[in-house]
Structure formats: C-alpha cells, structure tokens
Design an enzyme around this catalytic site. Structure first.
Site, PDB file in Angstrom:
ATOM      1  N   LYS A   1      -3.312 -14.832  46.845  1.00  0.00           N
ATOM      2  CA  LYS A   1      -4.399 -15.777  47.153  1.00  0.00           C
ATOM      3  C   LYS A   1      -3.826 -17.007  47.881  1.00  0.00           C
ATOM      4  O   LYS A   1      -2.834 -16.885  48.604  1.00  0.00           O
ATOM      5  CB  LYS A   1      -5.155 -16.148  45.878  1.00  0.00           C
ATOM      6  CG  LYS A   1      -5.601 -14.915  45.094  1.00  0.00           C
ATOM      7  CD  LYS A   1      -6.624 -15.206  44.047  1.00  0.00           C
ATOM      8  CE  LYS A   1      -6.903 -13.948  43.256  1.00  0.00           C
ATOM      9  NZ  LYS A   1      -7.971 -14.101  42.288  1.00  0.00           N
TER      10      LYS A   1
ATOM     11  N   HIS B   1     -12.669  -8.823  49.156  1.00  0.00           N
ATOM     12  CA  HIS B   1     -12.411  -9.416  47.840  1.00  0.00           C
ATOM     13  C   HIS B   1     -13.639 -10.229  47.418  1.00  0.00           C
ATOM     14  O   HIS B   1     -14.292 -10.860  48.260  1.00  0.00           O
ATOM     15  CB  HIS B   1     -11.165 -10.304  47.905  1.00  0.00           C
ATOM     16  CG  HIS B   1     -10.683 -10.716  46.549  1.00  0.00           C
ATOM     17  ND1 HIS B   1     -11.293 -11.711  45.828  1.00  0.00           N
ATOM     18  CD2 HIS B   1      -9.687 -10.231  45.765  1.00  0.00           C
ATOM     19  CE1 HIS B   1     -10.684 -11.836  44.658  1.00  0.00           C
ATOM     20  NE2 HIS B   1      -9.707 -10.943  44.598  1.00  0.00           N
TER      21      HIS B   1
ATOM     22  N   SER C   1      -7.472  -9.405  35.714  1.00  0.00           N
ATOM     23  CA  SER C   1      -6.646  -9.790  34.568  1.00  0.00           C
ATOM     24  C   SER C   1      -5.715  -8.667  34.104  1.00  0.00           C
ATOM     25  O   SER C   1      -5.470  -8.506  32.905  1.00  0.00           O
ATOM     26  CB  SER C   1      -7.522 -10.300  33.417  1.00  0.00           C
ATOM     27  OG  SER C   1      -8.230 -11.448  33.830  1.00  0.00           O
TER      28      SER C   1
ATOM     29  N   GLU D   1     -12.727  -4.162  41.249  1.00  0.00           N
ATOM     30  CA  GLU D   1     -12.426  -5.425  40.580  1.00  0.00           C
ATOM     31  C   GLU D   1     -13.712  -6.013  40.004  1.00  0.00           C
ATOM     32  O   GLU D   1     -14.492  -6.649  40.746  1.00  0.00           O
ATOM     33  CB  GLU D   1     -11.835  -6.422  41.577  1.00  0.00           C
ATOM     34  CG  GLU D   1     -10.544  -5.960  42.209  1.00  0.00           C
ATOM     35  CD  GLU D   1      -9.684  -7.136  42.637  1.00  0.00           C
ATOM     36  OE1 GLU D   1      -8.526  -7.191  42.216  1.00  0.00           O
ATOM     37  OE2 GLU D   1     -10.175  -8.017  43.365  1.00  0.00           O
TER      38      GLU D   1
ATOM     39  N   GLY E   1      -9.348 -13.348  37.013  1.00  0.00           N
ATOM     40  CA  GLY E   1      -8.842 -14.674  36.658  1.00  0.00           C
ATOM     41  C   GLY E   1      -9.424 -15.224  35.367  1.00  0.00           C
ATOM     42  O   GLY E   1      -9.266 -16.404  35.062  1.00  0.00           O
TER      43      GLY E   1
ATOM     44  N   GLU F   1     -13.929 -12.997  46.141  1.00  0.00           N
ATOM     45  CA  GLU F   1     -13.878 -14.415  46.526  1.00  0.00           C
ATOM     46  C   GLU F   1     -14.327 -14.589  47.981  1.00  0.00           C
ATOM     47  O   GLU F   1     -14.942 -15.599  48.333  1.00  0.00           O
ATOM     48  CB  GLU F   1     -12.464 -14.967  46.288  1.00  0.00           C
ATOM     49  CG  GLU F   1     -12.193 -15.115  44.790  1.00  0.00           C
ATOM     50  CD  GLU F   1     -10.730 -15.061  44.390  1.00  0.00           C
ATOM     51  OE1 GLU F   1      -9.849 -15.143  45.265  1.00  0.00           O
ATOM     52  OE2 GLU F   1     -10.474 -14.916  43.179  1.00  0.00           O
TER      53      GLU F   1
ATOM     54  N   ASN G   1      -1.982  -9.862  44.956  1.00  0.00           N
ATOM     55  CA  ASN G   1      -2.805 -10.733  45.794  1.00  0.00           C
ATOM     56  C   ASN G   1      -2.429 -12.176  45.435  1.00  0.00           C
ATOM     57  O   ASN G   1      -2.837 -12.684  44.403  1.00  0.00           O
ATOM     58  CB  ASN G   1      -4.287 -10.455  45.508  1.00  0.00           C
ATOM     59  CG  ASN G   1      -5.205 -11.409  46.239  1.00  0.00           C
ATOM     60  OD1 ASN G   1      -4.771 -12.160  47.119  1.00  0.00           O
ATOM     61  ND2 ASN G   1      -6.487 -11.383  45.882  1.00  0.00           N
TER      62      ASN G   1
HETATM   63  C1  PEP Z   1      -7.737 -10.564  42.054  1.00  0.00           C
HETATM   64  O1  PEP Z   1      -8.321 -11.604  42.315  1.00  0.00           O
HETATM   65  O2  PEP Z   1      -7.567  -9.698  42.941  1.00  0.00           O
HETATM   66  C2  PEP Z   1      -7.277 -10.363  40.684  1.00  0.00           C
HETATM   67  C3  PEP Z   1      -7.170  -9.158  40.236  1.00  0.00           C
HETATM   68  O3  PEP Z   1      -7.005 -11.510  39.965  1.00  0.00           O
HETATM   69  P1  PEP Z   1      -6.448 -11.606  38.453  1.00  0.00           P
HETATM   70  O4  PEP Z   1      -5.421 -10.524  38.270  1.00  0.00           O
HETATM   71  O5  PEP Z   1      -5.879 -12.970  38.359  1.00  0.00           O
HETATM   72  O6  PEP Z   1      -7.640 -11.393  37.567  1.00  0.00           O
END
Ligand code: PEP
Length: 274
Positions: A11, A120, A237, A192, A198, A122, A9
């Site tokens: 973003k 997601h 992460s 997630e 993040g 976000e 992703n």
């Molecule tokens: C995400 O936002 O889908 C995600 C998994 O981000 P990160 O790997 O940076 O935690």
C-alpha cells in the site's frame, strides 16, 4: 498455471530506503521458503525501479525464480494528458532502463515488473473505480504484458444480507467474462472480504473456502476446465497464525497480504505456512 503465491501489498507504506531494506530482508530468507511457493512484492510505484534492480541482482538462480515484483494500480488510459497517472506500459517497461543508470555494470539487468493489482477495495471505495474502469485497466495491463491480481470481495453489510455471492459473482462476470481464455491465463484472483481488510477479523477457513469454490465455479461456467488452473488468493488479516489453516483449503492457492507484508519475518513465516 495454478501456483502457490504469497503476494505482499505494501500500500502507501515505506520510504524507498525502508522498502529496499524490507525487500532485502525478504530476499535474504528466500532459501527458507518452499521451492513451489512464489512471492510477489507489490510496492509503491516509486520503489519499482530500485526493486527491479535488487531482484535482478539476486545471484542464486533457485532464489531469483521465487520472487517477482508488482505494482498496486495502473491507469485506465494508454497515455496522454492524465496528470498523476501511471500507465501499464510504463510499469511493464521500466526494467529496460536499469542497465542505463550511470555507473551500472555492463551486465546490470532489471527484472520486469510482472504483476499489477487491479480492483483492490481501497481503489474501488476511495477512488470510485467501477467494474467498467477496472475492465479497461485489466485489458491495458494484459496487453502491456503484465499479469493481473484482480481483487473482489464484499462489505460486511452485504455478507450479513446474504448478498456476498451476488456481489463477488458480478465483480467476476463484469470484468473477467470480457477476457479471452488466453488473457485469463495471466489473471490471479484475490478474494478479499472488505470487512477483514486491516481489521484483524479474518474469514474462517470454511467461509473462505466456500467463496473461493464459488469463484472457481463462476470462472468455470465461462472458461471451462481453465478454471482449475486459475490461482485464487485469500486476503484479509492473513498472518502467520492463521495462514496454515487458510492455505490448507483446496481452493485457496495463497494469500494477498497487507499489514503482515510490512514485516519481513511475518511475510516469510506466512510463505512457510504451506
Ligand atoms: C489488503 O489490503 O490487500 C490486505 C489483505 O490487508 P490486510 O492483510 O492488512 O488485511
């Protein structure tokens, strides 16, 4: 069918040139990842057209089948006066125009955008996307021929209060329970935990396995044996140093990767963790 998927992703990162460079770096290493691992590059909308061409241009057939492209969102309306929105149909048909670019060779062919990320955290958090809106998006995406990576996950306070099963269960039921078994075949679920996105904090493999098994059981309660065929990804992460441990869990079928997907070598290393 249950698949091993590593999806990136991106973003709102990379210019088109940077995105093309990133995709080319990943494509150059496709031969180094296991044959049964499938990559999905979920880029900004602006990059999908060139990526459709670049992936369509991959010559080695064994490599081309290992990679798909995806969008990160779509509108909850089919078309009309919705300034700034991009419909699922626009995404699902953009490849049809690749051969029409001036100067393109006659056999130029784009690959279809295959996936779209929906739900997601976000989008849920910053743009107020409710489960009801996400259901509308999911249905439109599926009817346009896209596969959906449907994201679920709890906040830290909800986990600390022991409410994570309720939150995730509700996110699954209010959207996925409204689909037919046929539609479910085109759903990938991504768990997630919001507190791990993040932040550098990762769910332990036990925590992740526990909730992945819960997600599969919740799907099974409605769809029976089909639940065994649903791909469930972990996101939060995930990086080369922890991917192997996470992916070794029986109900974790791969990852949705944010930050580490922006470095070609890290993304490939994660895909090599199977
Ligand atoms: C995400 O936002 O889908 C995600 C998994 O981000 P990160 O790997 O940076 O935690």
């Amino acid at each position: 069918m249950r698949q091993k998927i590593v999806a990136g992703n991106w973003k709102m990162n990379t210019t088109i040139s940077e995105g093309i460079e990133l995709a080319n770096n990943i494509i150059a290493k496709l031969g180094e990842i296991p044959q049964d691992v499938h990559l999905v590059l979920c880029s900004p909308f602006t990059h999908l057209f060139p990526l459709s061409k670049i992936v369509g241009d991959i010559k080695c057939p064994g490599c081309r089948s290992k990679i798909s492209i995806g969008a990160q969102n779509c509108a909850n309306k089919d078309n009309g006066a919705y300034t700034g929105e991009v419909s699922a149909k626009m995404i699902a048909t953009l490849h049809e125009a690749v051969g029409t670019i001036a100067g393109a060779p006659e056999d130029a062919e784009g690959v279809k955008v295959e996936y779209v990320i929906i739900g997601h955290s976000e989008r849920r958090g910053y743009y107020g996307e409710t489960n009801a809106i996400l259901l509308e998006k999911t249905k439109l995406a599926l009817s346009s021929g896209l596969k959906v990576i449907y994201c679920v996950g709890e906040e830290l306070s909800q986990r600390e209060a022991g409410k994570h099963f309720d939150i995730v269960g509700e996110e699954i039921k209010s959207v996925l329970y409204e689909l037919t078994p046929e539609q479910m075949k085109n759903i990938v679920v991504a768990y997630e935990p919001i507190w791990a996105i993040g932040t550098g904090k990762t769910a332990t493999s036990d925590q992740a396995q526990e909730i992945h098994a819960f997600i599969r059981k919740t799907i099974e309660e409605k769809f029976g044996a089909l639940a065994q065929d649903i791909t469930i990804l972990y996101g939060g992460s995930c990086k080369p140093s922890n991917a192997k441990e996470l992916f070794s869990q029986p109900d974790i079928d791969g990852g949705l990767i944010g930050g580490a997907a922006l470095k070609g070598e890290d993304f490939i290393a994660i895909a090599q963790s199977y």
